[in-house]
Structure formats: structure tokens, C-alpha cells
Design a protein around this motif. Structure first.
Motif, mmCIF file in Angstrom:
data_model
loop_
_atom_site.group_PDB
_atom_site.id
_atom_site.type_symbol
_atom_site.label_atom_id
_atom_site.label_comp_id
_atom_site.label_asym_id
_atom_site.label_seq_id
_atom_site.Cartn_x
_atom_site.Cartn_y
_atom_site.Cartn_z
ATOM 1 N N LYS A 345 0.862 -1.182 0.000
ATOM 2 C CA LYS A 345 0.000 0.000 0.000
ATOM 3 C C LYS A 345 0.903 1.239 0.000
ATOM 4 O O LYS A 345 1.882 1.309 0.755
ATOM 5 N N GLY A 346 0.593 2.200 -0.888
ATOM 6 C CA GLY A 346 1.419 3.408 -0.966
ATOM 7 C C GLY A 346 2.492 3.330 -2.045
ATOM 8 O O GLY A 346 3.172 4.318 -2.329
ATOM 9 N N ASP A 347 2.677 2.135 -2.679
ATOM 10 C CA ASP A 347 3.675 2.005 -3.754
ATOM 11 C C ASP A 347 3.275 2.839 -4.971
ATOM 12 O O ASP A 347 2.089 2.986 -5.275
ATOM 13 N N SER A 348 4.281 3.315 -5.686
ATOM 14 C CA SER A 348 4.043 4.052 -6.917
ATOM 15 C C SER A 348 4.271 3.110 -8.108
ATOM 16 O O SER A 348 5.312 2.459 -8.196
ATOM 17 N N VAL A 349 3.270 3.008 -8.976
ATOM 18 C CA VAL A 349 3.385 2.095 -10.131
ATOM 19 C C VAL A 349 3.047 2.837 -11.426
ATOM 20 O O VAL A 349 2.506 3.946 -11.387
ATOM 21 N N GLU A 350 3.371 2.186 -12.554
ATOM 22 C CA GLU A 350 3.001 2.724 -13.876
ATOM 23 C C GLU A 350 2.224 1.650 -14.639
ATOM 24 O O GLU A 350 2.458 0.455 -14.437
ATOM 25 N N PHE A 351 1.323 2.083 -15.520
ATOM 26 C CA PHE A 351 0.578 1.144 -16.360
ATOM 27 C C PHE A 351 1.138 1.197 -17.769
ATOM 28 O O PHE A 351 1.360 2.290 -18.299
ATOM 29 N N LEU A 352 1.368 0.035 -18.364
ATOM 30 C CA LEU A 352 1.827 0.019 -19.755
ATOM 31 C C LEU A 352 0.591 0.118 -20.654
ATOM 32 O O LEU A 352 0.131 -0.842 -21.251
ATOM 33 N N THR A 353 0.064 1.336 -20.685
ATOM 34 C CA THR A 353 -1.164 1.653 -21.403
ATOM 35 C C THR A 353 -0.895 2.939 -22.176
ATOM 36 O O THR A 353 -0.292 3.853 -21.607
ATOM 37 N N THR A 354 -1.326 3.008 -23.414
ATOM 38 C CA THR A 354 -1.039 4.190 -24.223
ATOM 39 C C THR A 354 -1.436 5.465 -23.477
ATOM 40 O O THR A 354 -2.567 5.595 -23.014
ATOM 41 N N GLY A 355 -0.483 6.370 -23.337
ATOM 42 C CA GLY A 355 -0.737 7.648 -22.665
ATOM 43 C C GLY A 355 -0.460 7.612 -21.167
ATOM 44 O O GLY A 355 -0.380 8.654 -20.522
ATOM 45 N N LEU A 356 -0.310 6.418 -20.594
ATOM 46 C CA LEU A 356 -0.113 6.341 -19.138
ATOM 47 C C LEU A 356 1.280 5.813 -18.766
ATOM 48 O O LEU A 356 1.602 5.703 -17.584
ATOM 49 N N GLU A 357 2.081 5.481 -19.777
ATOM 50 C CA GLU A 357 3.326 4.746 -19.526
ATOM 51 C C GLU A 357 4.226 5.368 -18.461
ATOM 52 O O GLU A 357 4.844 4.675 -17.681
ATOM 53 N N GLU A 358 4.327 6.668 -18.477
ATOM 54 C CA GLU A 358 5.285 7.271 -17.550
ATOM 55 C C GLU A 358 4.617 7.980 -16.384
ATOM 56 O O GLU A 358 5.268 8.668 -15.611
ATOM 57 N N LYS A 359 3.301 7.825 -16.285
ATOM 58 C CA LYS A 359 2.592 8.514 -15.202
ATOM 59 C C LYS A 359 2.609 7.651 -13.952
ATOM 60 O O LYS A 359 2.113 6.526 -13.969
ATOM 61 N N PRO A 360 3.169 8.154 -12.859
ATOM 62 C CA PRO A 360 3.129 7.342 -11.636
ATOM 63 C C PRO A 360 1.760 7.384 -10.966
ATOM 64 O O PRO A 360 1.114 8.438 -10.949
ATOM 65 N N PHE A 361 1.314 6.242 -10.489
ATOM 66 C CA PHE A 361 0.055 6.163 -9.732
ATOM 67 C C PHE A 361 0.360 5.551 -8.366
ATOM 68 O O PHE A 361 1.077 4.544 -8.296
ATOM 69 N N ILE A 362 -0.187 6.155 -7.347
ATOM 70 C CA ILE A 362 0.010 5.604 -6.000
ATOM 71 C C ILE A 362 -1.115 4.607 -5.710
ATOM 72 O O ILE A 362 -2.292 4.932 -5.873
#
Ligand code: SF4
Length: 401
Positions: A345-362
Motif C-alpha cells: 500500500k502506498g507504492d508508486s506504479v506505472e501502467f503500460l497503457t497508451t498515454g499512461l506509460e510514464e505517469k506514476p500512480f500511487i
């Protein structure tokens, strides 16, 4: 001009789904006994039937390798497997041995035959030979220049395929005994241990415990340390030379690699529709994330004795991102995820999805399959996390290492 096919490796059902999900036009894979990657997680007969059905459902093509260099004792089993291929009816079988080619024509005459890169097709005469014999496609030798490919193109009408990305052998297209001598695992039977990339030192016979490092320059030795091939910035030149199919190497690599590389090449192949072809920085950025030894354009532009070797230690086996999990479903504002790593919980991840590749999500909420909140999830566990707009089933989740 017809858009060339994007052909991706599929070492397992999971990699197959990933390759298809990220846009491969076709996939290649092997039966465990006869593939030239016998130690890769190849397919059993049942899995292979599932794989063919899956590719059909996506409307893509599937090619199966039968490219061992066989001895007489192997022939009965090869006959049996070709009979199995006949019923399975893949879009092509990949063969390197003329004897197996003849057997395929006899036992499974309806299945198109592709001649493997291990057959070392390096000239128009060889290409014409296989065309006369009835091959549908040639996987050209990796040692050819663009000019040599054009000469072959002008001499035959059958399909031409070439590797555009992945590991390169230091020997002639895999015909090599280093691994056989040093590890008793033969590259010619699909068991290469990549021994050419091990570290070597010099030892004097009478002092067996004293190892002298070998230095070609102040950074060490790289005699047999080839960089990996990457032609993503030059696909237009390959298409113009007459290549019909761009092949990505790497059935031994993980789904992280398959996803990122196929996604980048998918965009690049689609971009060929517009000329002049403009390579995008984000493609290289994506590709740089994966394990490699640095990249080279191989032999396509002539011999590159310096650029083709790995001179830089920091280039060895880098991998900037690690796999976190695979999205299985997207429902009611949540994602069901098969974890491939620990997720806290609280980890920052990225989705390999067009437009989201480099956006960090908590990830601020993790739940188990009964909806109970968790502080963390483990490898192989199925958990649910909040959804992110745009994410689809089969997308990969990753994070910088
Ligand atoms: S040891 Fe190296 S050169 Fe030989 S087959 Fe394996 S990867 Fe190729």
C-alpha cells in the motif's frame, strides 16, 4: 506498399496473450522437443492447440518452430510431430533442415513452410533454391546488409522475414559449439547457455588457481560480447529493401520485455504508413527499459566492428523497470490484478497503457478476493486495486527499479 507483419516471440501462453494484446500481427513458438529454444518454457501439445485457438480468436497468425538440426534417431519423433502439425494447421512451420522440409511436404503438405535463420540464407542462389523447393517464406540470415537483402528481394517472389530486435549470436546465426563444449548443451539442439557472454580470464597451465584478467582496453574484454539488435529507427529502410515480416527475438525473455518491445514496434510499424518515416523518441525510451547489452544495428549497414560490441559495463544487463502485475479484469471502478511481485500500500506504479506509460500512480488501496483491505500483496496473489481510466484487461503494471 503493404505494411510488413510484426512477428513476436511467445515462450508461454502468458507471453502469447501479452504479444497479441500489445499488437503483434503474428507470433512464433515451439514445441518443447523440437524448438531451437528447447530450454525456453515451450509448449506441450495441448498448450499448443490452445495457443492456435487463441491466436485465431484475435485474428492473428501463429507459426511453430521445428528447427532442430536432427540426427537419424530424431526422425521418428519429427514424423510424429509433423502429423500433429497437420491436424493443428498453424499458419506456418519454421524449419532449418532440408530433410525435415521434405518430411513436412510429405506429411503436412498443406502447411506453409518458413525456412529458419539457422539455414543461413545469405545469397540469391540459396533463396531461389528454397523458392523452387516450395518454401513460403525465408527468415534471412542475420549477417546480411540492406544491399544484399535487396539483391535477394529482386531474385525471388516469396516472403522475406528478418530479425529487427533482440540478442545476436557472436557466431554465424547460431551455428556454434561454445555452449556444447563448455556446458554440454548444444546450441544446435536448442540448448544454448549463452556461453559466449560469460566472463573469461587467462590461466597458465602450471598455476591453475591464478586467473589473469584479459584487457583489450582499459575497460576490459568484450571479444564475444555482442550488443543486442535494434532496428526500430530504420524500419523504413528494411521495408523498402523488401522485407515482409519484422521479427522480434526473445522467447526466453519475460512478459515485461514482450509487452514493451511489441508495443513500441507496433507504433513504429504503423508509422510506416506515413513517409518520411519519423522515429519517435518514446519508442527508444520504452525499449531502453529492458534488459539489454546496449543496442546495435547489426550488419544491416555494413560491418560495425566497434559499435557492434559492448564496450561499456554499465550497458550489461540493465533493466530499469520491474513487473508488478497483470490486469485481469476492469470492473466497477476496480482492477483485478495477478501480482508478479510484492505490492505494498502506498507504492508508486506505472501502467503500460497508451498515454499512461510514464505517469506514476500511487496504490492507496489493496484488497483481497473477498474485499478485505490488505497492507500488501505477494507474488502470484490476485488482488484488487482502484481502477485508472484507460487501463484494459491484460495491460501490465510495472515500476522503476
Ligand atoms: S554461445 Fe553465443 S554465439 Fe554460440 S549459439 Fe549461444 S548465443 Fe550464439
Amino acid at each position: 506498399m503493404k505494411r510488413p507483419e510484426l512477428l513476436a516471440p511467445a515462450g508461454s501462453i502468458e507471453k502469447l496473450v501479452t504479444a497479441l494484446h500489445y499488437g503483434a500481427d503474428a507470433v512464433y513458438l515451439g514445441l518443447s522437443e523440437f524448438s531451437l529454444r528447447a530450454k525456453a518454457d515451450n509448449f506441450s501439445s495441448d498448450e499448443l492447440a490452445d495457443a492456435v485457438r487463441l491466436a485465431r480468436r484475435y485474428g492473428r497468425k501463429i507459426y511453430i518452430t521445428v528447427n532442430i538440426i536432427p540426427h537419424a534417431k530424431d526422425i521418428p519423433l519429427i514424423r510424429e510431430h509433423l502429423g500433429f502439425m497437420k491436424n493443428l494447421a498453424p499458419d506456418g512451420i519454421i524449419i532449418s533442415d532440408p530433410g525435415v522440409f521434405d518430411l513436412a511436404k510429405e506429411i503436412a503438405p498443406g502447411i506453409p513452410v518458413h525456412i529458419s535463420t539457422q539455414a543461413n540464407i545469405t545469397n540469391p542462389s540459396s533463396a531461389k533454391f528454397w523458392e523452387r523447393a516450395g518454401a513460403k517464406r525465408l527468415v534471412l540470415s542475420r549477417e546480411l546488409t540492406l544491399e544484399e537483402i535487396k539483391e535477394i528481394r529482386e531474385s525471388v517472389a516469396l516472403e522475406l522475414e528478418c530479425f529487427v530486435h533482440g540478442a545476436i549470436c557472436i557466431s554465424y546465426s547460431g551455428r556454434c559449439y561454445i555452449s556444447s563444449f563448455l556446458a554440454n548443451r548444444s546450441a544446435n539442439r536448442g540448448e544454448c547457455t549463452n556461453s559466449c557472454r560469460w566472463n573469461y580470464t587467462l590461466m597458465e597451465e602450471k598455476r591453475p588457481d591464478v586467473f589473469h584478467p584479459v584487457f583489450e582496453d582499459d575497460r576490459g574484454t568484450y571479444l564475444m560480447s555482442s550488443k543486442d539488435l535494434c532496428m526500430i529507427e530504420h524500419l523504413d529502410k528494411l521495408a523498402d529493401a523488401g522485407i515482409d515480416s519484422f521479427k522480434i527475438e526473445g522467447r526466453m525473455k519475460g512478459i515485461n520485455y514482450v509487452a514493451g518491445v511489441v508495443k513500441a514496434y507496433r507504433e513504429a510499424v504503423d508509422a510506416l504508413a506515413e513517409r518520411p518515416f519519423r522515429a519517435q523518441e518514446r519508442w527508444m525510451k520504452e525499449i531502453e527499459m529492458f534488459s539489454s547489452r546496449g543496442y546495435t544495428t547489426g550488419m544491416f549497414f555494413g560491418r560495425q566492428p566497434d559499435n557492434g560490441y559492448n564496450h561499456d559495463e554499465k550497458d550489461v544487463y540493465r533493466m530499469s523497470h520491474e513487473l508488478v502485475g497483470i490486469v485481469k479484469t476492469v470492473e466497477n471502478g476496480r482492477l483485478t490484478v495477478l501480482l508478479r511481485n510484492v505490492l505494498n500500500k502506498g507504492d508508486s506504479v506505472e501502467f503500460l497503457t497508451t498515454g499512461l506509460e510514464e505517469k506514476p500512480f500511487i496504490v492507496d488501496d489493496i484488497r483481497n478476493d473477498r474485499g478485505r483491505p490488505l497492507e500488501s500483496g505477494r507474488n502470484d496473489e490476485i488482488v484488487s486495486i482502484p481502477s485508472v481510466p484507460g487501463v484494459r484487461a491484460n495491460d501490465l503494471i510495472r515500476r522503476p527499479k
